[in-house]
Design a protein around this motif. Structure first.
Motif, PDB file in Angstrom:
ATOM      1  N   ILE A   1      11.517  14.089   5.666  1.00  0.00           N
ATOM      2  CA  ILE A   1      10.666  13.561   4.594  1.00  0.00           C
ATOM      3  C   ILE A   1      11.445  12.507   3.812  1.00  0.00           C
ATOM      4  CG2 ILE A   1      11.265  15.541   3.095  1.00  0.00           C
ATOM      5  CD1 ILE A   1       8.646  15.053   1.614  1.00  0.00           C
ATOM      6  N   ILE A   2      10.781  11.385   3.522  1.00  0.00           N
ATOM      7  CA  ILE A   2      11.394  10.316   2.737  1.00  0.00           C
ATOM      8  C   ILE A   2      11.085  10.587   1.262  1.00  0.00           C
ATOM      9  CG2 ILE A   2      11.581   7.817   2.436  1.00  0.00           C
ATOM     10  CD1 ILE A   2      12.049   8.666   5.310  1.00  0.00           C
ATOM     11  N   THR A   3      12.122  10.522   0.432  1.00  0.00           N
ATOM     12  CA  THR A   3      11.958  10.879  -0.981  1.00  0.00           C
ATOM     13  C   THR A   3      12.405   9.745  -1.904  1.00  0.00           C
ATOM     14  OG1 THR A   3      14.160  11.853  -0.922  1.00  0.00           O
ATOM     15  CG2 THR A   3      12.305  13.341  -0.549  1.00  0.00           C
ATOM     16  N   VAL A   4      12.129   9.928  -3.176  1.00  0.00           N
ATOM     17  CA  VAL A   4      12.559   8.956  -4.184  1.00  0.00           C
ATOM     18  C   VAL A   4      14.006   9.288  -4.550  1.00  0.00           C
ATOM     19  CG1 VAL A   4      12.094   7.995  -6.458  1.00  0.00           C
ATOM     20  CG2 VAL A   4      10.203   8.719  -5.010  1.00  0.00           C
ATOM     21  N   GLY A   5      14.928   8.762  -3.761  1.00  0.00           N
ATOM     22  CA  GLY A   5      16.339   9.070  -3.959  1.00  0.00           C
ATOM     23  C   GLY A   5      16.668  10.465  -3.455  1.00  0.00           C
ATOM     24  N   GLY A   6      17.968  10.731  -3.314  1.00  0.00           N
ATOM     25  CA  GLY A   6      18.389  12.080  -2.948  1.00  0.00           C
ATOM     26  C   GLY A   6      18.001  13.077  -4.040  1.00  0.00           C
ATOM     27  N   SER A   7      17.925  12.594  -5.285  1.00  0.00           N
ATOM     28  CA  SER A   7      17.627  13.489  -6.417  1.00  0.00           C
ATOM     29  C   SER A   7      16.296  14.207  -6.248  1.00  0.00           C
ATOM     30  CB  SER A   7      17.579  12.714  -7.728  1.00  0.00           C
ATOM     31  OG  SER A   7      18.468  11.654  -7.714  1.00  0.00           O
TER      32      SER A   7
ATOM     33  N   PHE B   1       0.843  -1.202   0.000  1.00  0.00           N
ATOM     34  CA  PHE B   1       0.000   0.000   0.000  1.00  0.00           C
ATOM     35  C   PHE B   1       0.882   1.258   0.000  1.00  0.00           C
ATOM     36  CE2 PHE B   1       0.389  -2.354   3.984  1.00  0.00           C
ATOM     37  CZ  PHE B   1       1.349  -1.579   4.580  1.00  0.00           C
ATOM     38  N   TYR B   2       0.247   2.447  -0.127  1.00  0.00           N
ATOM     39  CA  TYR B   2       0.989   3.697   0.062  1.00  0.00           C
ATOM     40  C   TYR B   2       1.388   3.819   1.521  1.00  0.00           C
ATOM     41  CZ  TYR B   2      -1.452   5.500  -4.166  1.00  0.00           C
ATOM     42  OH  TYR B   2      -1.963   5.718  -5.408  1.00  0.00           O
ATOM     43  N   THR B   3       2.469   4.542   1.769  1.00  0.00           N
ATOM     44  CA  THR B   3       2.733   4.959   3.150  1.00  0.00           C
ATOM     45  C   THR B   3       2.245   6.404   3.269  1.00  0.00           C
ATOM     46  OG1 THR B   3       4.906   5.926   2.701  1.00  0.00           O
ATOM     47  CG2 THR B   3       4.825   3.556   3.144  1.00  0.00           C
ATOM     48  N   SER B   4       2.407   6.998   4.445  1.00  0.00           N
ATOM     49  CA  SER B   4       2.052   8.415   4.567  1.00  0.00           C
ATOM     50  C   SER B   4       2.952   9.215   3.629  1.00  0.00           C
ATOM     51  CB  SER B   4       2.226   8.892   6.005  1.00  0.00           C
ATOM     52  OG  SER B   4       3.593   9.099   6.275  1.00  0.00           O
ATOM     53  N   ASN B   5       2.554  10.405   3.262  1.00  0.00           N
ATOM     54  CA  ASN B   5       3.336  11.192   2.302  1.00  0.00           C
ATOM     55  C   ASN B   5       4.781  11.378   2.750  1.00  0.00           C
ATOM     56  OD1 ASN B   5       0.379  13.077   1.979  1.00  0.00           O
ATOM     57  ND2 ASN B   5       1.176  11.726   0.402  1.00  0.00           N
ATOM     58  N   SER B   6       4.968  11.630   4.026  1.00  0.00           N
ATOM     59  CA  SER B   6       6.340  11.863   4.518  1.00  0.00           C
ATOM     60  C   SER B   6       7.129  10.578   4.660  1.00  0.00           C
ATOM     61  CB  SER B   6       6.331  12.542   5.879  1.00  0.00           C
ATOM     62  OG  SER B   6       5.285  13.415   6.001  1.00  0.00           O
ATOM     63  N   GLY B   7       6.466   9.448   4.574  1.00  0.00           N
ATOM     64  CA  GLY B   7       7.160   8.167   4.708  1.00  0.00           C
ATOM     65  C   GLY B   7       6.818   7.484   6.015  1.00  0.00           C
ATOM     66  N   LEU B   8       7.149   6.186   6.095  1.00  0.00           N
ATOM     67  CA  LEU B   8       6.876   5.399   7.300  1.00  0.00           C
ATOM     68  C   LEU B   8       7.466   6.086   8.528  1.00  0.00           C
ATOM     69  CD1 LEU B   8       7.910   1.766   6.278  1.00  0.00           C
ATOM     70  CD2 LEU B   8       5.584   2.567   6.775  1.00  0.00           C
ATOM     71  N   ILE B   9       6.680   6.183   9.577  1.00  0.00           N
ATOM     72  CA  ILE B   9       7.203   6.854  10.771  1.00  0.00           C
ATOM     73  C   ILE B   9       8.371   6.060  11.384  1.00  0.00           C
ATOM     74  CG2 ILE B   9       5.420   5.875  12.301  1.00  0.00           C
ATOM     75  CD1 ILE B   9       6.985   9.392  12.620  1.00  0.00           C
ATOM     76  N   GLU B  10       8.315   4.714  11.297  1.00  0.00           N
ATOM     77  CA  GLU B  10       9.451   3.911  11.823  1.00  0.00           C
ATOM     78  C   GLU B  10      10.739   4.295  11.106  1.00  0.00           C
ATOM     79  OE1 GLU B  10       6.414   2.630  10.824  1.00  0.00           O
ATOM     80  OE2 GLU B  10       6.620   0.435  10.902  1.00  0.00           O
ATOM     81  N   LEU B  11      10.631   4.491   9.799  1.00  0.00           N
ATOM     82  CA  LEU B  11      11.832   4.830   9.035  1.00  0.00           C
ATOM     83  C   LEU B  11      12.328   6.221   9.410  1.00  0.00           C
ATOM     84  CD1 LEU B  11      13.977   4.269   6.944  1.00  0.00           C
ATOM     85  CD2 LEU B  11      12.368   4.928   5.158  1.00  0.00           C
ATOM     86  N   ARG B  12      11.398   7.160   9.542  1.00  0.00           N
ATOM     87  CA  ARG B  12      11.823   8.512   9.911  1.00  0.00           C
ATOM     88  C   ARG B  12      12.474   8.513  11.297  1.00  0.00           C
ATOM     89  NH1 ARG B  12       6.779  11.912   9.479  1.00  0.00           N
ATOM     90  NH2 ARG B  12       5.629   9.982   9.132  1.00  0.00           N
ATOM     91  N   GLU B  13      11.923   7.701  12.196  1.00  0.00           N
ATOM     92  CA  GLU B  13      12.534   7.617  13.532  1.00  0.00           C
ATOM     93  C   GLU B  13      13.927   7.000  13.465  1.00  0.00           C
ATOM     94  OE1 GLU B  13       9.470   5.543  15.620  1.00  0.00           O
ATOM     95  OE2 GLU B  13       8.405   7.410  16.160  1.00  0.00           O
ATOM     96  N   GLU B  14      14.069   5.950  12.631  1.00  0.00           N
ATOM     97  CA  GLU B  14      15.398   5.335  12.489  1.00  0.00           C
ATOM     98  C   GLU B  14      16.393   6.319  11.884  1.00  0.00           C
ATOM     99  OE1 GLU B  14      16.780   2.739  13.659  1.00  0.00           O
ATOM    100  OE2 GLU B  14      14.965   1.797  14.436  1.00  0.00           O
TER     101      GLU B  14
END
Lengths: 160, 389
Positions: B93-99, B60-73
């Motif tokens: 914010i989690i993005t599609v690559g650094g680009s 499924f989609y995650t939240s726009n900013s990305g999984l909270i577990e990942l942001r916490e890590e």
């Protein structure tokens, strides 16, 4: 530095001293000294070659034998292990936790040799209660190296 | 019919690597040192986690900013590695690559006419991203004699009333240059005094060979004016997973999230789950790869020394940037001739900006055996050129 040398030569013991010195950012003299010291201290026990014998001959088999033994008073498992590992056909012997006691590896023998070793020598030893012999059918990976592993570089030829 | 195209996009030059790529990929048996991504496969436990997340049906989609577990890590990781504190809920914010992070940061921060300082040689996407965001790129030409680091004076000379952002591309692609804490302090001082924001692209932060990477965001007074960009591609060998992130002041991240929400929705879910695992248990693998790159780096520096090719010693990323000015050829001419004569592909330094002219980029994201074969060819070629002159 020792660990870096060991990590490198564990995968490639044929590397030249001069090259290893460049790779690790040190001098040939230091590498030579460390190697000599580690040989003397028994840290480096040999420089073996990893061979895929299946590509050379067809009649070699490898066997792993589980051995259950009765430990001896005063010696534990050591004395019986020594009796076993002294046979030249034994390639490795480990004391194992779990359902049996010793794991014995025989390498590069014919089927006949393995069966005669187990039935005539190993099983007849005093203190050996039972053995279970497993033959290796195929080796996929040995000493951290994938045998027959194809490595194609699938990356694009050039990326910014 | 009317012209269907935007003048802005038509005005942007295609990447300088393109032409070269087309020719090199047509040739047979080319040895390439032109790749900007790790030769290692993603460590197995990370791939395994991606497979597991698919098995579990996490598609499924995650939240726009990305999984909270990942942001916490990520916050824990940045605290541990570069000692900066970020708030997972509001500053990441989690993005599609650094680009993507580079692109949306520019779009979130620039108004028409705002100037962005871009030190070059550097990665090819900063300049187009600034133009597409309506800003004006201002190039700072870094110099070989400074080992391609940005100096305080170069920065001061480039600043105008319109300067809004400074891009800090270190550890640097293509030069391999890194900047130390002391050198960054000089830059930070100017940024604070002149009220300039910093976009710090730290995608190669795990690949430094002379002490740990220092993030400019960790310097006093800088976190509030820095967008820190990083990702999983280089350090964790995860280029194809397309996963990066940006951290910075809430006000900026909030607007970046808006753009991301409308254009992308969210970064790939499988990749996000795998990345959580990478950050939790990946340190050892990163260390193993770093050590291997470092050995190859030393090998190349020694090979250049032996063939008498001048090259400053770079301590970051997986590139070296030797100088080829002695042959009186442009870097593009040299690269084409080398490809033609020896079937060895390197990237002309000029692909990364005018100040890369006279240099070639050599990547050491290749096995030592391949590097040896390539250095043999390069050495032969250099000898042939010298005999001709």
């Amino acid at each position: 530095m020792r660990e870096k040398i060991l990590n490198y030569i564990e995968k490639n013991s044929r590397v030249e001293l001069k090259e290893l010195a460049v790779l690790l950012g040190t001098t040939e003299a230091e590498i030579a000294q460390e190697l000599a010291d580690m040989e003397a201290e028994g840290i480096i026990c040999g420089y073996h070659t990893l061979i895929d014998w299946d590509k050379v001959t067809t009649d070699r088999v490898n066997a792993l034998i589980e051995v259950r033994v009765t430990p001896q008073r005063g010696h534990g498992f050591d004395a019986i292990a020594e009796r076993i590992y002294k046979y030249p056909e034994v390639n490795a012997t480990y004391l194992i936790s779990g359902g049996y006691d010793l794991l014995v590896s025989l390498e590069g023998k014919t089927l006949k040799e393995v069966s005669s070793f187990v039935s005539q020598k190993l099983s007849t030893l005093e203190y050996v209660i039972s053995t279970t012999t497993h033959f290796v059918l195929k080796k996929y990976k040995d000493h951290g190296t994938i045998l027959n592993g194809e490595t194609n570089d699938e990356r694009m030829i050039m990326t910014p | 019919m009317r012209n269907p195209l935007s003048e802005t996009i038509v005005s942007i030059k295609p990447s300088g690597i393109r032409k070269f790529f087309d020719i090199a990929s047509e040739m047979k048996d080319v040895i390439s040192l032109g790749v900007g991504e790790p030769d290692f496969d993603t460590p197995w436990f990370i791939r395994d986690e991606g497979i597991y997340s698919l098995e579990k049906g996490r598609t499924f989609y995650t939240s726009n900013s990305g999984l909270i577990e990942l942001r916490e890590e990520i916050c824990r990781y940045l605290k541990r590695r570069v000692d900066v504190d970020y708030e997972a809920k509001s500053e990441v914010i989690i993005t599609v690559g650094g680009s993507e992070a580079i692109d949306i940061a520019m779009r979130a921060m620039l108004d028409s006419g705002d100037e962005v300082l871009i030190p070059q040689p550097s990665y090819v996407s900063y300049e187009p991203c600034v133009i597409l965001a309506g800003g004006k790129p201002v190039i700072i030409e870094l110099k070989n004699e400074n080992e391609f680091k940005l100096t305080k004076q170069e920065l001061l000379d480039a600043i105008t009333d319109k300067t809004k952002i400074l891009v800090m591309p270190f550890p640097n692609n293509p030069t391999g240059a890194v900047m130390t804490r002391e050198e960054l302090e000089d830059i930070a001082e100017v940024c604070i005094e002149k009220d300039i924001f910093v976009l710090s692209d730290e995608i190669y932060s795990e690949l430094t060979y002379c002490g740990d990477h220092c993030s400019i965001a960790s310097l006093p007074g800088m976190k509030e004016r820095t967008i820190l960009i990083n990702g999983f591609s280089k350090g964790f060998a995860m280029t194809g997973w397309r996963l990066g992130y940006a951290c910075g002041p809430h006000a900026i991240i909030e607007q970046m999230t808006k753009i991301h929400q409308f254009c992308i929705m969210c970064a790939p879910t499988t990749s996000q789950y795998a990345a959580v695992e990478a950050l939790r248990n990946g340190d050892k693998d990163v260390e193993r790869m770093r050590e291997s790159y470092n050995q190859r780096r030393r090998y190349l520096m020694n090979a250049f020394k032996e063939m008498g090719l001048p090259c400053f010693e770079p301590f970051g990323a997986f590139y070296v940037f030797p100088c080829i000015k002695e042959f009186n050829m442009t870097s593009e001419e040299f690269a084409f001739a080398l490809l033609d004569a020896k079937k060895l592909a390197v990237v002309p330094g000029s692909a990364f900006g005018d100040s890369g002219e006279g240099f070639i980029r050599i990547s050491y994201a290749y096995s030592l055996d391949k590097l040896k074969a390539a250095m043999q060819k390069l050495s032969e070629y250099v000898e042939e050129l010298r005999r001709k002159h």
